[in-house]
Scaffold this active site. Structure first.
Site, PDB file in Angstrom:
ATOM      1  N   GLU A 279      -0.476  -5.845   7.281  1.00 35.80           N
ATOM      2  CA  GLU A 279      -0.860  -4.603   6.616  1.00 35.80           C
ATOM      3  C   GLU A 279      -2.136  -4.058   7.259  1.00 35.80           C
ATOM      4  OE1 GLU A 279       1.046  -4.331   2.457  1.00 35.80           O
ATOM      5  OE2 GLU A 279      -0.938  -5.181   2.262  1.00 35.80           O
TER       6      GLU A 279
ATOM      7  N   GLU B 253      -7.217  -5.578  -0.121  1.00 41.65           N
ATOM      8  CA  GLU B 253      -8.090  -5.156  -1.235  1.00 41.65           C
ATOM      9  C   GLU B 253      -8.828  -6.352  -1.824  1.00 41.65           C
ATOM     10  OE1 GLU B 253      -5.037  -2.985  -3.333  1.00 41.65           O
ATOM     11  OE2 GLU B 253      -5.057  -1.499  -1.710  1.00 41.65           O
TER      12      GLU B 253
ATOM     13  N   ASN C  30       4.333  -4.069  -4.432  1.00 40.51           N
ATOM     14  CA  ASN C  30       3.030  -4.504  -4.930  1.00 40.51           C
ATOM     15  C   ASN C  30       2.511  -3.402  -5.851  1.00 40.51           C
ATOM     16  OD1 ASN C  30       0.366  -5.196  -5.329  1.00 40.51           O
ATOM     17  ND2 ASN C  30      -0.271  -4.803  -3.208  1.00 40.51           N
ATOM     18  N   TRP C  31       2.562  -3.673  -7.149  1.00 41.41           N
ATOM     19  CA  TRP C  31       2.175  -2.631  -8.117  1.00 41.41           C
ATOM     20  C   TRP C  31       0.653  -2.469  -8.243  1.00 41.41           C
ATOM     21  CZ3 TRP C  31       5.885  -3.319 -12.966  1.00 41.41           C
ATOM     22  CH2 TRP C  31       7.155  -2.861 -12.603  1.00 41.41           C
ATOM     23  N   LYS C  32      -0.101  -3.371  -7.652  1.00 38.05           N
ATOM     24  CA  LYS C  32      -1.578  -3.328  -7.768  1.00 38.05           C
ATOM     25  C   LYS C  32      -1.958  -3.261  -9.249  1.00 38.05           C
ATOM     26  CE  LYS C  32      -1.647  -1.447  -3.196  1.00 38.05           C
ATOM     27  NZ  LYS C  32      -2.369  -0.766  -2.140  1.00 38.05           N
TER      28      LYS C  32
ATOM     29  N   GLY D 203      -2.337   2.971   1.469  1.00 37.90           N
ATOM     30  CA  GLY D 203      -2.664   4.026   0.508  1.00 37.90           C
ATOM     31  C   GLY D 203      -3.207   5.292   1.149  1.00 37.90           C
TER      32      GLY D 203
ATOM     33  N   GLY E 174       3.348  -0.477  -1.672  1.00 35.57           N
ATOM     34  CA  GLY E 174       2.450  -0.224  -2.792  1.00 35.57           C
ATOM     35  C   GLY E 174       2.925   0.979  -3.595  1.00 35.57           C
TER      36      GLY E 174
ATOM     37  N   SER F 273       1.636   2.414   3.481  1.00 39.53           N
ATOM     38  CA  SER F 273       2.261   3.744   3.358  1.00 39.53           C
ATOM     39  C   SER F 273       3.745   3.748   3.724  1.00 39.53           C
ATOM     40  CB  SER F 273       1.484   4.778   4.179  1.00 39.53           C
ATOM     41  OG  SER F 273       0.163   4.912   3.673  1.00 39.53           O
TER      42      SER F 273
ATOM     43  N   HIS G  28      -4.490 -10.116   0.132  1.00 29.28           N
ATOM     44  CA  HIS G  28      -4.327  -8.671   0.335  1.00 29.28           C
ATOM     45  C   HIS G  28      -5.668  -8.085   0.772  1.00 29.28           C
ATOM     46  CE1 HIS G  28      -3.734  -4.440  -0.564  1.00 29.28           C
ATOM     47  NE2 HIS G  28      -2.455  -4.672  -0.448  1.00 29.28           N
TER      48      HIS G  28
HETATM   49  P1  PGA Z   1       0.740   1.401   0.056  1.00 25.91           P
HETATM   50  O1  PGA Z   1       0.182  -0.079  -0.216  1.00 25.91           O
HETATM   51  O2  PGA Z   1       2.241   1.253   0.285  1.00 25.91           O
HETATM   52  O3  PGA Z   1       0.425   2.176  -1.179  1.00 25.91           O
HETATM   53  O4  PGA Z   1       0.048   1.911   1.273  1.00 25.91           O
HETATM   54  C1  PGA Z   1       0.686  -1.191   0.459  1.00 25.91           C
HETATM   55  C2  PGA Z   1      -0.052  -2.438   0.024  1.00 25.91           C
HETATM   56  O5  PGA Z   1      -1.263  -2.362  -0.196  1.00 25.91           O
HETATM   57  O6  PGA Z   1       0.547  -3.518  -0.113  1.00 25.91           O
END
Ligand code: PGA
Length: 251
Positions: A167, A97, A9-11, A173, A234, A213, A95
């Site tokens: 998640e 976010e 997931n590149w966000k 993150g 991510g 993470s 997600h």
């Molecule tokens: P992260 O993000 O690996 O940077 O913790 C995972 C995600 O939000 O899908």
């Protein structure tokens, strides 16, 4: 046997030029991979470059969101058929976010999941508890409620086509990964809800990914859990070598 899904997931990172550079470095590193499905989810403006780059490879491309209406006066939104026609085959839905910053609810997640399936996209639907909920011993209740209010509202045929990503919000993150045991416990809660609603075959066939993470150093231990059917990555998916390392951990 559930085939693992290793998804990036590149966000909100990378331009089309950076997308092309990523795949130039990444594809040779995963050419021989057969043990899992590989999915990369870039931002919308990079979809065309990503789809073009992975042509004739096993790598699949996904979007990070969609709106549930096919077309119309919804400024700034993108629909399932638009994503599918851009060549993507997956989409991340709900997600944390999106839930946190953009107010997405379980009800919206369900609508988006139906819309994705109708457009021929494989939904990767995210659930997960926040830190204060875990500290208050509410993890199980939160996961059950997110499932019941959201994706368990699908019919069984549609449900068989989705992937769930667990998640925990406190792990995203933050560098704080859930231990493999903690992640597996949460996966078991979700699988149990699915079993209750759709029966044992649906529960056994459902792929549940862990996200939060995931790094080259901890992926192996997480993926060694039979409950964990892949990862949603991510930060560590932004760099070709580190994501390839996660993918190749068991090759
Ligand atoms: P992260 O993000 O690996 O940077 O913790 C995972 C995600 O939000 O899908």
């Amino acid at each position: 046997m559930r085939k693992p899904v290793l998804a990036g997931n590149w966000k909100m990172y990378k331009t089309p030029a950076q997308t092309r550079a990523f795949f130039e470095a990444f594809l040779p590193l995963v050419r021989a991979v057969e043990h899992c499905e590989i999915v990369i989810c870039p931002p919308f403006p990079d979809l065309a470059a990503a789809v073009e780059a992975v042509r004739n490879t096993r790598v699949q491309i996904g979007a990070q969101n969609l709106y549930w209406v096919k077309e119309g006066a919804f400024t700034g939104e993108v629909s399932g058929p638009m994503i599918r026609s851009a060549g993507a085959t997956q989409v991340i839905i709900g997600h944390s976010e999106r839930r946190h910053y953009f107010g997405e609810t379980d009800e919206m997640v369900l609508k988006k999941t139906v819309a994705a399936l109708e457009a021929g996209l494989m939904p990767i639907v995210c659930v997960g508890e926040r830190l204060e909920q875990r500290e208050a011993a509410q993890t199980e209740a939160v996961l059950s409620s997110q499932c019941r209010q959201g994706i368990l509202g699908l019919d069984s045929v549609r449900f068989s086509k989705i992937v769930i990503a667990y998640e925990p919000v406190w792990a995203i993150g933050t560098g704080k990964t859930a231990t493999p045991e903690v992640a597996a416990e949460a996966h078991a809660v979700i699988r149990c809800e699915v079993h209750r609603r759709f029966g044992s075959a649906a529960a056994e066939n459902l792929r549940i990914l862990y996200g939060g993470s995931v790094e080259p150093d901890n992926a192996q231990a997480l993926l060694a859990q039979t409950e964990i059917d892949g990862v949603l990555v991510g930060g560590a998916s932004l760099e070709a070598a580190s994501f390839a390392k996660i993918i190749n951990h068991q090759a």
